[in-house]
Design a protein around this motif. Structure first.
Motif, PDB file in Angstrom:
ATOM      1  N   GLY A   1       0.822  -1.206   0.000  1.00 58.74           N
ATOM      2  CA  GLY A   1       0.000   0.000   0.000  1.00 58.74           C
ATOM      3  C   GLY A   1       0.854   1.253   0.000  1.00 58.74           C
ATOM      4  O   GLY A   1       2.086   1.208  -0.076  1.00 58.74           O
TER       5      GLY A   1
ATOM      6  N   SER B   1      -3.856   4.786   1.828  1.00 59.09           N
ATOM      7  CA  SER B   1      -4.440   3.574   1.236  1.00 59.09           C
ATOM      8  C   SER B   1      -5.916   3.475   1.584  1.00 59.09           C
ATOM      9  O   SER B   1      -6.762   3.164   0.726  1.00 59.09           O
ATOM     10  CB  SER B   1      -3.705   2.332   1.745  1.00 59.09           C
ATOM     11  OG  SER B   1      -2.356   2.334   1.345  1.00 59.09           O
TER      12      SER B   1
ATOM     13  N   LEU C   1      -7.271  -2.707   0.269  1.00 64.14           N
ATOM     14  CA  LEU C   1      -6.577  -1.450   0.562  1.00 64.14           C
ATOM     15  C   LEU C   1      -7.247  -0.703   1.702  1.00 64.14           C
ATOM     16  O   LEU C   1      -6.639   0.169   2.326  1.00 64.14           O
ATOM     17  CB  LEU C   1      -6.552  -0.554  -0.679  1.00 64.14           C
ATOM     18  CG  LEU C   1      -5.636  -0.984  -1.824  1.00 64.14           C
ATOM     19  CD1 LEU C   1      -5.820  -0.060  -3.026  1.00 64.14           C
ATOM     20  CD2 LEU C   1      -4.187  -0.993  -1.388  1.00 64.14           C
TER      21      LEU C   1
END
Length: 414
Positions: A286, A293, A330
């Motif tokens: 990320g 993220s 994410l």
């Protein structure tokens, strides 16, 4: 470090692999039943109100139990709590088997069993999230949470296909029996093949009463400004995600056709996206700041939600579901890692309990609004409105200095 602790550190990869496999087996059975119940109700009733009730019965019990289960996860052996939750879920499925065999498999029976299953999930979720930092080295948490996300997405990929296939030629009782078998297998693995030590607080004599520990958990969260803000933003995000999470199967049925394969397709597309997203976060990690993220994920979710309300082509619709799935890890993995890194072990269960409570409360609350509206207005309009609001939410998150500071990895603080 104790001898048991040294052994665990040396063999953490094997322990982690077995733990994740056991939970994936349990998850697969639960998903099989979840999809069967959802599609059974969707195709039989085709009602936004029924979908609202399914969400409420399937999530509100978890909401009420989660903060208490978080205290249990801090006070007692977490492995035993996970075993208990699997047993509760298996018993609820057995109840459904008996009801359907006796001809009493009504909508009410499915909703009641869903509530019992939700109680089991309320016990399990905080305990599972709090166990991982016990067995996984801190520097490996992001990778393991990402891999775990991909494994779970794999189960989410197979389960709807298997459930859709089974619904075409097997009875509901057959599908329910698979869930019972997978729960038993997961319990056997935890009991006989996994040696997870009891965490320190659970080994100690509990000086505080249960309710004192309960209040201390909320006091800890109240004293952490970043936690309060994070949970507030998440509450709004979950609330606004209710239409895309629960009304898209109904939208597909109304707009594209009453076919199980269409429902299966959007779930498969979402799951493939999650698998790819899980591997992406596992090997990429990320953005440098974990809040970037998280915020980027919610931003893309908002855009996809708007487009899902505007696209008339089913193939493009399915591709958007895949993109939605890609960005989910994410959001999930960095959030979990922030909590696992920054929250002391003694409070992990309670903090994850509150997180679970938020996740399970806000979507049903959203469905209290969006469910009835789905019978009055086009679902497409609800998706566009909620997607725009998700986009606006990210504008505030991008500018929040306290959250951005919390998103900096621990090693950089050190």
């Amino acid at each position: 470090m104790s001898q048991q602790g040294k052994k665990l550190k040396e063999h953490w990869q094997r322990t982690t692999a077995l733990f994740l496999i056991s939970q994936t087996i349990s998850l697969f059975g639960s998903l099989l039943v979840q999809y069967a119940i959802t599609w059974y109700l969707t195709l039989r009733e085709q009602s936004g109100v029924v979908m609202m009730l399914a969400v409420i019965f399937g999530f509100l019990p978890t909401f009420f139990l989660s903060p208490f289960a978080g205290v249990w996860a801090d006070r007692y052996n977490r492995k035993k709590l996970i075993i208990l939750s699997d047993a509760v879920i298996a018993l609820s499925t057995l109840l459904l088997i008996f009801l359907f065999l006796s001809g009493s498999g009504s909508v009410g029976a499915l909703l009641f069993a869903s509530a019992i299953r939700a109680l089991g999930a309320g016990i399990q979720t905080p305990a599972v999230s709090a166990v991982l930092p016990q067995i996984v080295p801190e520097e490996e948490l992001t990778k393991i949470n990402g891999i775990n996300g991909s494994i779970q997405a794999g189960a989410m990929l197979i389960a709807p296909m298997a459930s859709g296939a089974l619904l075409n030629f097997a009875s509901m009782e057959v599908i329910f029996s698979i869930d019972v078998l997978t729960a038993i297998l997961a319990i056997v693995m935890l009991l006989f093949f996994l040696d997870i030590p009891t965490h320190k607080k659970a080994e100690q004599i509990q000086v505080n009463s249960y309710f004192t520990d309960f209040k201390l958990g909320f006091s800890y969260i109240d004293n952490q400004a970043y936690l309060k803000k994070l949970f507030r933003y998440f509450s709004l995000a979950y609330l606004l995600a209710a239409p895309v999470s629960f009304l898209t199967p109904l939208q597909v049925t109304r707009t594209f056709g009453e076919d199980v394969w269409r429902l299966t397709t959007i779930e498969v597309a979402f799951s493939i996206g999650m698998i790819l997203g899980g591997f992406l976060i596992a090997f990429w990690g990320g953005f440098k700041n974990r809040m970037h993220s998280i915020t980027f994920s919610i931003l893309v979710m908002g855009v996809c939600t708007v487009l899902l309300g505007m696209i008339p082509n089913f193939l493009v619709y399915s591709l958007l579901m895949a993109v939605f799935g890609i960005v989910m890890p994410l959001l999930n993995a960095p959030t979990i890692v922030i909590l696992q890194e920054k929250v002391p072990e003694d409070y992990l269960g309670r903090v994850f309990g509150v997180q679970t409570m938020i996740a399970t409360a806000m979507m049903p609350l959203g469905m209290l609004v969006f469910g009835p509206l789905a019978d009055l207005f086009q679902i497409e309009c609800l998706l566009v409105i909620s997607g725009v609001l998700l986009f606006i939410l990210t504008l505030f998150m991008f500018k929040d200095e306290q959250l951005l500071k919390a998103g900096v990895p621990k090693e950089e603080h050190d």
